[in-house]
Design an enzyme around this catalytic site. Structure first.
Site, short mmCIF file in Angstrom:
data_model
loop_
_atom_site.label_atom_id
_atom_site.label_comp_id
_atom_site.label_asym_id
_atom_site.label_seq_id
_atom_site.Cartn_x
_atom_site.Cartn_y
_atom_site.Cartn_z
N THR A 49 -19.54 -7.42 -26.54
CA THR A 49 -19.23 -8.84 -26.77
C THR A 49 -17.97 -8.76 -27.85
O THR A 49 -18.05 -9.16 -29.05
CB THR A 49 -20.41 -9.37 -27.31
OG1 THR A 49 -21.53 -9.23 -26.75
CG2 THR A 49 -20.13 -10.94 -27.54
N HIS A 50 -16.93 -8.29 -27.53
CA HIS A 50 -15.72 -7.99 -28.14
C HIS A 50 -14.58 -8.58 -27.42
O HIS A 50 -13.55 -7.81 -27.25
CB HIS A 50 -15.53 -6.48 -28.50
CG HIS A 50 -16.43 -5.69 -29.23
ND1 HIS A 50 -16.79 -4.38 -29.44
CD2 HIS A 50 -17.70 -6.37 -29.74
CE1 HIS A 50 -17.70 -3.99 -30.04
NE2 HIS A 50 -18.31 -5.23 -30.59
#
Lengths: 594, 241
Positions: free
Chosen positions: A520-521
């Site tokens: 989740t970057h």
């Protein structure tokens, strides 16, 4: 038009996660009346994330109990401009959060600083390797802020989190056992590094044997009782193995609720409204400034909240979406390569190496923590010579023990079938004898990876969905292979290892997929810089086009370094807030000339 | 006729129920061995109703789940309650499309674009089973033929009815593995079958003192509601239609 207009506030803040609550804390204490609008629900670490109920792998890790509802908001995705983008109907590759604390309650707590050279990526590579070194298709650029400028703010956030680690560069002194490649620190970590399980220890030994520089992963899983600068009390980590995708009811993983919200919620200048879905930012008649935001209140009525200053603190992707649907800034057009909003979307380049031990090594993989790792940074950033390699960037190699939860953690050696008796035996025989290595690589920006609005699908509020166009650049495919092969060599050097297998998510010929979880970057799309033709905001996080709009989060990153983003994006948040408090609010104006 | 279900370790915790089936169950594991004929005139009435599945669907799911996770020293999928788990999942949030964006249109996409079906997972599985049973009813095949059939299914490119074969297969395999390893509050992982198999101690987790050890964990598994609910045993599934 909004149905109801409220009295004006000084600052309206979109989103109640790490950056939004921190902005509220700092600005409320600077005398600003702050209203935070959070699309999700109220909740608290003590009451919402307590064990054993929180330790429910199915509900939170697989059914995404803490994540955003795609029925309300999602995006469309395609690998390139020749395809039709289709809705992300199910969560997969990345997991944005919702509710008080945002994704900050279910991060793993890996708290990194960028390398000094990461923040000056283009000029650094041109200086070291010559102006012809960077391929034409890359749009990497300098951030406009240097490591030395950010250092006090990176340091302060580590104090907010009670970060655990061991400094490798303390006031210019290099210390073995820490990250010898990191930028200079003004102080050591506030807490000692975590204890390490056997798999990570064997990784560290092997890395050392090969001449690398292993160190404990910096962690916001706190190692002893600690009070942060805001007065929040944190407790020591239990190594329970339920970090990422879960909240921490032990108060042992720093999160925005306990570290920030509890310390500001009763302040006279602070107000938060839940289930307040911001629909758009409103602009003044001359278009030069924002006048506030319109949101959908709990009762389904559109409400206009006027404000002198607007802070965009949603998850990076949704900040970009909000700008696009509000006509804030010029949208990026890849055909003409003009415009800025949505430009330089980047991700993370991830590969994995599995090391299988003989029966003498018992790993107990369920004893874990989100940031429980031993790391080698010798192949991150420009810590190694790129002259003959044909790519730029890099990544860290870590052996981690963080997710021995049995639905998802089923490591089996290469060649094991996916089901049946042989699969079942392999799961049983390897669960307790596996070392989990990750290659967490950088992601360069290109002309063709970008965000804009979808022409077909809409969200639950009738707005066009965000459209993501992304595939792994060739640069990152090569980088991923190179760093992964170094990780394989370390794994083969580890004691008691019987077999090693590896997978590069960005392998040649393999398109980026929205389906399997990666990280989740999501980064970029509203990048910072010093040139308004290649950035949405100036080096202070202030929009070039609307000086009273400040932008926070990983959407500011011009490309994504090989580190987890929370540390860098919070360093930037404190940097922006510092300039707002000391320079902007007393005299609102553009802080840089366009 | 056989029952797929047999009790694990003879532990049955249904004494609070007073159905004919409960009486049978209370006789313990031996009474429910695979050879014992328990089908009788009241079988249908005895069967506790499924939340979502029909008996035929349950039989089909038990057959395929036990190919995915067959019995060895550890229980098979259906013995561990995986069909009960799937029934509950299809009846509730996941099966009913919670969190699933279902706004049309629905053009065909690439595998990289993920789920693009105009149906919920429960609809996919119901329609898929119906279409599969029209071709061959897996539940009526001899054991060796079942394995061959599932192997072919795992590589199948043609859709099964309207269901894309690989999506359908992937959901079934995921559900089976989830049911074997999820906390028993979801009705699978009965008597911690999956957790015992790998040695996962469960939801009550404090390892500060032990994290550095290179030693086996003796701690028996404890789920979220351990000792509170007396988890019920998996439903018996008759292999006769």
């Amino acid at each position: 038009m909004a149905t109801r207009t409220l009295p004006k506030t000084d600052v309206v803040i979109v989103g109640g996660g790490w950056t939004g609550l921190t902005a509220a804390y700092e600005l409320a204490h600077a005398g600003q009346r702050c209203v935070v609008l959070e699309r999700g629900q109220n909740r608290h670490t003590a009451t919402s994330f307590a064990g054993p109920e929180e330790h429910d792998e199915l509900k939170y890790a697989l059914r995404h109990g803490h994540m955003q509802d795609l029925k309300k908001e999602t995006l469309t995705f395609r690998n390139n401009r020749d395809q039709q983008a289709l809705p992300m109907r199910r969560l997969g590759s990345f997991l944005p959060g919702t509710g008080l604390g945002g994704a900050g309650i279910h991060w793993n707590g890996q708290i990194w600083r960028p390398l000094p050279s990461d923040l000056e990526m283009r000029s650094h590579y041109e200086d070291r390797y010559g102006s012809q070194f960077i391929p034409d298709d890359l749009t990497i650029q300098d951030w406009g802020v240097t490591y030395d400028e950010l250092e006090p703010h990176l340091d302060f956030f580590e104090r907010i989190c009670g970060a655990a680690g061991y400094a490798g560069n303390l006031n210019g002194e290099t210390r073995a056992g820490g990250n010898v490649f990191e930028g200079q620190r003004s102080a050591d970590y506030p807490n000692p590094a975590m204890k390490q399980p056997i798999s990570n220890t064997l990784f560290g030994k092997a890395a050392e044997k090969l001449g690398y520089n292993p160190f404990p992963m910096p962690s916001a899983n706190v190692t002893q009782a600690y009070e942060n600068p805001y007065g929040a009390q944190l407790h020591p980590c239990t190594y329970c193995g339920f970090c990422e995708r879960f909240g921490c009811g032990y108060f042992a993983k720093a999160d925005p609720i306990i570290c920030v919200y509890d310390r500001i919620k009763d302040h006279d200048n602070f107000e938060i409204r839940f289930e307040a879905q911001v629909l758009r930012v409103e602009k003044s008649e001359d278009g030069q400034t924002a006048t506030g935001v319109t949101y959908l209140g709990e009762d389904g009525v559109e409400v206009f909240q006027p404000a002198d200053t607007v802070c965009l603190n949603a998850y990076g992707l949704w900040n970009v979406h909000l700008m696009l649907v509000s006509d804030l800034g010029k949208p990026y057009d890849p055909a003409t390569r003009t415009g800025v909003v949505g430009r330089n979307y980047a991700y993370q380049t991830v590969a994995a190496v599995d090391a299988f031990f003989d029966s003498d090594v018992i790993t107990n993989p369920f004893m874990g923590a989100g940031a429980l790792g031993v790391v080698v940074d010798d192949f991150n950033g420009d810590n190694f010579d790129h002259a003959e390699l044909g790519f730029l960037g890099g990544g860290y190699i870590a052996c981690k023990q963080y997710n021995g939860r049995p639905i998802s953690y089923q490591p089996t050696p290469e060649g094991t079938p996916a089901w049946g008796g042989d699969w079942k035996r392999a799961v049983r025989e390897n669960y307790n004898h596996h070392g989990d290595l990750v290659i967490h690589g950088s992601s360069v920006s290109t002309h063709e990876n970008y965000l804009d609005l979808d022409p077909t699908w809409t969200d639950a509020y009738g707005r066009p969905l965000l459209r993501m166009t992304f595939n792994f650049p060739d640069n990152d495919r090569k980088m991923g292979d190179y760093v992964m092969n170094r990780a394989v060599e370390i794994a083969q050097e580890m004691d008691n290892v019987t077999s090693v297998s590896s997978v590069n998510m960005a392998a040649k010929g393999k398109d980026y997929s929205i389906v399997p979880y990666q990280t989740t970057h999501n980064a970029g799309g509203a990048v910072m810089g010093t040139d308004p033709t290649t950035s949405v905001v100036n080096r202070f996080g202030q929009m070039w086009d609307h000086h009273n709009v400040f932008v926070f989060g990983a959407c500011l990153f011009p490309q994504n370094p090989g580190y987890n983003p929370t540390g860098p994006l919070m360093g930037l948040a404190y940097w922006t807030l510092d300039h707002m408090k000391t320079d902007y609010l007393s005299n609102p104006r553009p802080l840089m000339d366009a | 006729m056989t029952l797929v279900y047999h009790s694990i370790n003879g532990e049955i915790s249904m004494h609070h129920r007073f159905s004919r089936r409960a009486v049978l169950l209370s006789m313990g594991g031996a009474a429910l061995s695979a050879s014992m004929p328990v089908r009788h005139a009241f079988a249908q009435m005895d069967a506790e109703p499924w939340a979502f599945l029909t008996d035929d669907e349950a039989r089909w799911l038990a057959a395929i789940a036990d190919i995915f996770i067959p019995e060895d020293d550890h229980p098979s999928a259906s013995q561990a309650g995986v069909v009960d788990y799937i029934d509950m999942q299809l009846a509730t949030g996941y099966g009913q499309g919670q969190g699933l964006y279902l706004q049309g249109p629905f053009p065909e996409g690439t595998p990289e674009q993920g789920w693009q079906l105009p149906v919920t997972p429960a609809e996919l599985i119901r329609n898929g089973i119906a279409a599969a049973r029209e071709e061959t009813d897996l539940a009526t095949l001899p054991d060796t033929d079942r394995l061959t059939w599932v192997e072919a299914f795992s590589k199948r490119e043609d859709p099964i009815g309207d269901a894309p074969a690989q999506t359908f297969f992937g959901e079934l395999l995921s559900l089976t593995k989830e049911g074997y390893f999820a906390d028993p509050i979801y009705l699978g992982n009965h008597d911690y079958a999956g957790w015992r198999m790998v040695g996962f101690p469960g939801a009550h987790a404090y390892f500060t003192e032990r994290v550095g050890d290179n030693a086996p964990t003796k701690q028996p598994p404890m789920g979220i509601a351990h000792g509170q609910l007396g988890h019920r045993a998996p439903r018996p599934i008759s292999q006769e239609g």
